[in-house]
Design an enzyme around this catalytic site. Structure first.
Site, PDB file in Angstrom:
ATOM      1  N   ASP A 188      77.605   6.798  42.961  1.00 52.21           N
ATOM      2  CA  ASP A 188      78.201   5.491  43.197  1.00 52.21           C
ATOM      3  C   ASP A 188      79.081   5.591  44.442  1.00 52.21           C
ATOM      4  O   ASP A 188      79.145   6.636  45.111  1.00 52.21           O
ATOM      5  CB  ASP A 188      78.991   5.015  41.972  1.00 52.21           C
ATOM      6  CG  ASP A 188      80.378   5.628  41.872  1.00 52.21           C
ATOM      7  OD1 ASP A 188      80.592   6.737  42.420  1.00 52.21           O
ATOM      8  OD2 ASP A 188      81.259   5.006  41.249  1.00 52.21           O
TER       9      ASP A 188
ATOM     10  N   CYS B 104      90.714  10.313  45.713  1.00 47.68           N
ATOM     11  CA  CYS B 104      90.043  10.243  47.016  1.00 47.68           C
ATOM     12  C   CYS B 104      89.636   8.793  47.292  1.00 47.68           C
ATOM     13  O   CYS B 104      88.455   8.476  47.473  1.00 47.68           O
ATOM     14  CB  CYS B 104      88.824  11.171  47.028  1.00 47.68           C
ATOM     15  SG  CYS B 104      88.142  11.470  48.672  1.00 47.68           S
TER      16      CYS B 104
ATOM     17  N   TYR C  63      70.622   4.214  40.396  1.00 51.19           N
ATOM     18  CA  TYR C  63      71.974   4.598  40.013  1.00 51.19           C
ATOM     19  C   TYR C  63      72.212   4.384  38.523  1.00 51.19           C
ATOM     20  O   TYR C  63      72.694   5.276  37.820  1.00 51.19           O
ATOM     21  CB  TYR C  63      73.035   3.830  40.815  1.00 51.19           C
ATOM     22  CG  TYR C  63      74.376   3.948  40.148  1.00 51.19           C
ATOM     23  CD1 TYR C  63      75.116   5.117  40.274  1.00 51.19           C
ATOM     24  CD2 TYR C  63      74.861   2.953  39.305  1.00 51.19           C
ATOM     25  CE1 TYR C  63      76.319   5.282  39.597  1.00 51.19           C
ATOM     26  CE2 TYR C  63      76.054   3.097  38.630  1.00 51.19           C
ATOM     27  CZ  TYR C  63      76.777   4.266  38.776  1.00 51.19           C
ATOM     28  OH  TYR C  63      77.952   4.434  38.082  1.00 51.19           O
TER      29      TYR C  63
ATOM     30  N   GLU D 222      78.149   0.074  32.822  1.00 49.96           N
ATOM     31  CA  GLU D 222      77.586   0.324  34.142  1.00 49.96           C
ATOM     32  C   GLU D 222      77.163  -0.973  34.829  1.00 49.96           C
ATOM     33  O   GLU D 222      77.333  -1.123  36.039  1.00 49.96           O
ATOM     34  CB  GLU D 222      76.418   1.300  34.059  1.00 49.96           C
ATOM     35  CG  GLU D 222      76.826   2.727  33.727  1.00 49.96           C
ATOM     36  CD  GLU D 222      77.786   3.316  34.762  1.00 49.96           C
ATOM     37  OE1 GLU D 222      77.748   2.883  35.933  1.00 49.96           O
ATOM     38  OE2 GLU D 222      78.573   4.191  34.394  1.00 49.96           O
TER      39      GLU D 222
ATOM     40  N   CYS E 296      95.649  13.343  49.079  1.00 46.62           N
ATOM     41  CA  CYS E 296      95.128  14.703  49.223  1.00 46.62           C
ATOM     42  C   CYS E 296      96.000  15.735  48.514  1.00 46.62           C
ATOM     43  O   CYS E 296      95.495  16.773  48.064  1.00 46.62           O
ATOM     44  CB  CYS E 296      94.991  15.052  50.706  1.00 46.62           C
ATOM     45  SG  CYS E 296      93.816  13.986  51.595  1.00 46.62           S
TER      46      CYS E 296
END
Length: 302
Positions: free
Chosen positions: A149, A204, A131, A48, A211
């Site tokens: 995020d 995305c 986060y 992270e 899509c």
């Protein structure tokens, strides 16, 4: 036309989104080392820190070397912070290395060397923000937290509020929306957090969303509205060439590659603009990334 957060919550049956997204993740998730059981909470935390503003392909080799050298927080805590900066290499934003070292020291001192599981304890570690605390609690321990995020924020902006991009900075409205669509069960919530993040990273995407591959395309508010273009403030672009950040990187590269202190003359050789070079070096010293020594020598922090 965009909708408010409250309208998005009211008009979307969140439970109808959970299954398709999680099923897609089960079929398409990348096999990344920090997702494997053997990574443990420390492996998740290291990933992270490294993945902030840095793509996966650049993180992977540094991550593997880091965990091989420092498999537990106490191993890193026992080293000088300058070694963390050295091992960080060219990942960029090297203050993250110092923060990760600081977190490792705190884990060793306060938690017996084990990464804590509770969100509040994680948040109390140096260098750990909202986060990262939520991500570690969720991905390492299966806790129920909204993990926001850039990728998740973009998925929610499009699918739930009908906008192409989220705001430049995370808003209270986004946090409310993320909590509202979070599955009730801890295990499902943790899976949902990872799945929406992966969906934003692989499908995305910011510039070329696919899509046709999206498991919730039929319910996407942005797509159903005709994919309207971004109407908010201009998206911030990242520049590098010629910036102080580039100069800082060049100065740090000299210090990382050296076996001992480096004379100022060696640093002066990396950049022609003396004013910018001095400003970058002063910034590195102020950030704790470089330690000045007598006789105009410098080294990584000891």
């Amino acid at each position: 036309m965009t909708v408010t957060t409250e309208t998005a919550i009211r008009e979307h049956d969140a439970s109808a989104l959970h299954g398709p997204v999680i099923d897609w993740f089960d079929a398409h998730a990348r096999d990344l080392p920090w997702r494997r059981p053997e990574a443990g909470a420390w492996g998740v935390m290291v990933s992270e820190f490294m993945l902030q503003q840095t793509p996966v392909n650049r993180v992977l080799p540094v991550y593997e070397a880091w965990l091989a050298r420092w498999p537990r927080p106490a191993d890193l805590a026992a080293e000088a912070p300058g070694e963390a900066v050295r091992a960080w290499g060219r990942l960029g934003y090297p203050r993250r290395a110092l923060r990760l070292h600081g977190a490792a020291v705190a884990i060793a001192e306060r938690h017996g060397g084990d990464v804590p599981a509770e969100h509040a304890q994680l948040l109390a570690l140096p260098g750990v923000g909202e986060y990262t605390a939520a991500a570690v609690a969720s991905f390492a321990y299966g806790k129920r937290h909204a993990v926001l995020d850039t990728n998740v924020r973009r998925v929610f902006a499009r699918a739930l509020t009908g906008t192409q991009y989220p705001p430049n900075a995370t808003t209270a409205a986004e946090r409310r929306l993320a909590r509202a669509v979070l599955p009730a069960g801890e295990a499902t919530a943790a899976r949902w957090a990872a799945a929406t993040m992966e969906l934003g990273a692989l499908v995305c995407t910011a510039r070329s969303p696919e899509c046709a591959r999206c498991p919730i395309a039929a319910r996407c508010a942005w797509r159903l509205a005709g994919a309207p273009p971004h109407a908010g403030p201009p998206r911030r672009g990242q520049t590098y060439a010629g910036t102080d950040r580039q100069v800082r990187g060049k100065l740090l590269a000299v210090l990382r590659d050296a076996d001992g202190p480096v004379p100022r003359t060696a640093l002066d050789a990396v950049w022609g603009d003396a004013v910018q070079r001095a400003r970058a070096l002063d910034g590195l010293v102020a950030d704790g990334l470089v330690e000045p020594l007598p006789d105009a020598h410098y080294r990584l922090p000891g």
